[in-house]
Design a protein around this motif. Structure first.
Motif, mmCIF file in Angstrom:
data_model
loop_
_atom_site.group_PDB
_atom_site.id
_atom_site.type_symbol
_atom_site.label_atom_id
_atom_site.label_comp_id
_atom_site.label_asym_id
_atom_site.label_seq_id
_atom_site.Cartn_x
_atom_site.Cartn_y
_atom_site.Cartn_z
ATOM 1 N N HIS A 1 52.557 -3.224 52.125
ATOM 2 C CA HIS A 1 53.472 -4.354 52.332
ATOM 3 C C HIS A 1 54.458 -4.464 51.168
ATOM 4 N N ALA A 2 53.960 -4.283 49.957
ATOM 5 C CA ALA A 2 54.810 -4.352 48.774
ATOM 6 C C ALA A 2 55.846 -3.232 48.774
ATOM 7 N N LYS A 3 55.428 -2.031 49.155
ATOM 8 C CA LYS A 3 56.368 -0.903 49.201
ATOM 9 C C LYS A 3 57.473 -1.154 50.218
ATOM 10 N N THR A 4 57.095 -1.675 51.373
ATOM 11 C CA THR A 4 58.087 -1.984 52.402
ATOM 12 C C THR A 4 59.094 -3.010 51.895
ATOM 13 N N VAL B 1 55.344 -16.987 50.343
ATOM 14 C CA VAL B 1 54.318 -18.025 50.245
ATOM 15 C C VAL B 1 53.817 -18.312 51.650
ATOM 16 N N GLN B 2 52.566 -18.702 51.754
ATOM 17 C CA GLN B 2 52.013 -19.017 53.071
ATOM 18 C C GLN B 2 52.799 -20.156 53.702
ATOM 19 N N HIS B 3 52.993 -20.063 55.001
ATOM 20 C CA HIS B 3 53.757 -21.058 55.743
ATOM 21 C C HIS B 3 52.823 -22.161 56.235
ATOM 22 N N VAL C 1 68.943 -19.412 51.233
ATOM 23 C CA VAL C 1 70.002 -19.001 52.148
ATOM 24 C C VAL C 1 69.471 -18.191 53.327
ATOM 25 N N ASP C 2 68.233 -17.721 53.231
ATOM 26 C CA ASP C 2 67.670 -16.939 54.333
ATOM 27 C C ASP C 2 66.147 -17.019 54.258
ATOM 28 N N VAL C 3 65.502 -16.879 55.404
ATOM 29 C CA VAL C 3 64.043 -16.926 55.496
ATOM 30 C C VAL C 3 63.577 -15.880 56.498
ATOM 31 N N GLU C 4 62.536 -15.151 56.134
ATOM 32 C CA GLU C 4 61.892 -14.220 57.050
ATOM 33 C C GLU C 4 60.479 -14.711 57.347
ATOM 34 N N LEU C 5 60.044 -14.548 58.577
ATOM 35 C CA LEU C 5 58.664 -14.831 58.948
ATOM 36 C C LEU C 5 57.845 -13.554 58.782
ATOM 37 N N LEU C 6 56.696 -13.661 58.108
ATOM 38 C CA LEU C 6 55.847 -12.513 57.818
ATOM 39 C C LEU C 6 54.442 -12.747 58.365
ATOM 40 N N PRO C 7 53.714 -11.679 58.714
ATOM 41 C CA PRO C 7 52.344 -11.853 59.202
ATOM 42 C C PRO C 7 51.313 -12.008 58.083
ATOM 43 N N THR C 8 51.691 -11.775 56.829
ATOM 44 C CA THR C 8 50.729 -11.780 55.731
ATOM 45 C C THR C 8 50.078 -13.149 55.557
ATOM 46 N N HIS C 9 48.801 -13.113 55.112
ATOM 47 C CA HIS C 9 48.010 -14.329 54.888
ATOM 48 C C HIS C 9 47.952 -15.223 56.125
ATOM 49 N N GLY C 10 47.995 -14.583 57.285
ATOM 50 C CA GLY C 10 47.916 -15.343 58.525
ATOM 51 C C GLY C 10 49.231 -15.944 58.951
ATOM 52 N N PRO D 1 37.948 -12.192 54.691
ATOM 53 C CA PRO D 1 39.413 -12.068 54.619
ATOM 54 C C PRO D 1 39.996 -11.770 56.001
ATOM 55 N N TRP D 2 39.917 -12.758 56.898
ATOM 56 C CA TRP D 2 40.326 -12.570 58.287
ATOM 57 C C TRP D 2 41.810 -12.202 58.398
ATOM 58 N N ASN D 3 42.600 -12.478 57.363
ATOM 59 C CA ASN D 3 44.021 -12.150 57.402
ATOM 60 C C ASN D 3 44.263 -10.641 57.386
ATOM 61 N N LEU D 4 43.240 -9.869 56.999
ATOM 62 C CA LEU D 4 43.334 -8.405 57.002
ATOM 63 C C LEU D 4 42.602 -7.831 58.210
ATOM 64 N N ARG D 5 42.635 -8.550 59.311
ATOM 65 C CA ARG D 5 41.811 -8.201 60.467
ATOM 66 C C ARG D 5 42.029 -6.773 60.947
ATOM 67 N N LYS D 6 43.270 -6.350 61.112
ATOM 68 C CA LYS D 6 43.535 -5.008 61.626
ATOM 69 C C LYS D 6 42.986 -3.948 60.682
ATOM 70 N N GLU D 7 43.271 -4.094 59.383
ATOM 71 C CA GLU D 7 42.807 -3.129 58.381
ATOM 72 C C GLU D 7 41.292 -3.070 58.335
#
Length: 411
Positions: free
Chosen positions: A81-84, A198-200, A238-247, A376-382
């Motif tokens: 995620h950090a590399k991306t 930051v978590q939403h 000025v901009d916001v992205e929605l991310l799947p991290t931390h749920g 750590p349910w937020n890493l469910r796929k991994e």
């Protein structure tokens, strides 16, 4: 806590009261099991003036982060995620070998190592001595310090202003939100960028993610409350992205007020979604406590029934969020025999409050438990992929959040 730490209002309303728990990263040694263990109230409230959700600042960052048990690099998906992010930021901002990037709370260099790899000058500002040393050992320049207006100015004077300041998963961790924000402004160039993940709060409420409430997290943000907080330091979102991290997280892109310009269309859409969910008024918070109680009742019933049936249940992971869940549910080793973690720092220690042993991951395959409770349910796929081997003896995975789910995996 009687006043809001952002706007000073005395109008604070209860969202959920999780009782009293020990700090979530204060893992116990075997010798510490005989010692007293302090607990602190864990009560989430929301300010009805600025809508910042917050808990009382009962422990200091110095108590938690001088030596820290969390090393980001132990999560492969988090490193990716950090590399991306780095690749995207380099392209978006046109960063090159003449640029300068600063990351605040840079941990063990999990993100900045990708900046180093692109031969871009960078610096980590990390308060924890042990993880900061791990970053330096990995070739990432790192300064041991907490961010404040003073330390931000010191870095700027020594290294120059930053074209990009990154503050991922730290903006919730500081009680002096105004001072920290001024520190960000001190670091960033007058025409630079600040990126914050930051978590939403929207997904926290909607998906019952109450275990992410713990003493390290002093506040919980909507885009609206984050916008108000950053404005206190002269920064405009000025901009916001929605991310799947931390749920479910938000990535905020902010700039100094003078160069900010108008907010993006997608940022306005997210603000509209928050408003529609009732998070800019009390209506969005009123039923959360009842849904939290159902998570606790369902998990306790599952563990009790499994114990009565002679089934074995162990945990996977020892994250901070897991300790909120374990303590709120009153789970002990009689129903959860142990948990495992990839971080060797935690091996041989015990979870705070609930005192569940933490062992190496290999123990699961040796013992072949009937169920593995994934904390750590937020890493469910991994983690579902990592734990697919439990199928070889008929084991199942259990996810407690957003609701109890028992999953059969195929190896």
């Amino acid at each position: 806590m009687t006043t809001c730490r952002l706007c000073g209002s005395a109008h604070l309303a209860s969202v959920v009261d999780l009782g009293a728990t020990p700090p979530c990263e204060r893992f116990l040694t075997a010798g510490g099991l005989a010692e007293p263990e302090p607990t602190y109230p864990l009560h989430l409230q929301v300010c009805t003036e600025c809508w910042l959700a917050q808990i009382p600042p009962l422990i200091t960052p110095e108590e938690t982060f001088t030596e820290y048990a969390y090393f980001s690099s132990y999560s492969a998906s988090w490193v990716e995620h950090a590399k991306t992010f780095v690749d995207g930021a380099v392209e978006r901002l046109g960063l090159d070998d003449s640029s300068f990037v600063v990351e605040v709370a840079s941990n063990d260099g999990y993100l900045l190592k990708h900046v180093v790899a692109q031969q871009i000058r960078c610096l980590g500002v990390e308060p924890s001595v042990n993880v900061g040393q791990a970053a330096r050992d990995a070739g990432v320049p790192t300064k041991t310090a907490f961010l404040s207006p003073e330390s931000g100015r010191d870095v700027r004077e020594e290294h120059g202003p930053a074209d990009l300041v990154v503050a991922n998963n730290v903006y919730a961790h500081i009680p002096d939100i105004i001072g920290f924000t001024h520190g960000l402004r001190a670091l960033v160039a007058d025409d630079g960028w600040v990126s914050i993940e930051v978590q939403h709060l929207l997904t926290l409420i909607q998906e019952n993610q109450y275990d992410t409430i713990y003493h390290e997290h002093f506040q919980y943000y909507t885009v609206e409350s984050a916008r108000r907080a950053l404005a206190r330091g002269g920064l405009s979102v000025v901009d916001v992205e929605l991310l799947p991290t931390h749920g479910g997280s938000i990535r905020l892109w902010a700039r100094p007020d003078a160069v900010a310009g108008e907010p993006s269309e997608r940022m306005m859409e997210i603000l509209d979604a928050e408003k529609a969910a009732g998070l800019h008024e009390m209506s969005g918070y009123t039923e959360f406590s009842e849904r939290v109680t159902k998570v606790r009742l369902d998990l306790n019933k599952f563990l009790t029934d499994a114990a009565l049936e002679g089934k074995t249940v162990v945990g996977y992971g020892a994250p901070g969020k897991g300790n909120t869940l374990l303590n709120h549910c009153g789970i002990r080793p009689d129903v959860l025999r142990y948990t495992v973690d990839r971080n060797p720092y935690k091996h041989g220690r015990f979870t705070p409050g609930t005192r569940i042993p933490i062992l190496p991951p290999e123990r699961i395959e040796a013992d072949k438990p009937d169920y593995v409770l994934v904390l750590p349910w937020n890493l469910r796929k991994e983690l579902t992929a990592q734990l697919s081997f439990v199928d070889s003896w008929g084991g199942k995975l259990v996810f407690p959040i957003p609701h109890l789910e028992i999953v059969e995996v195929k190896s």
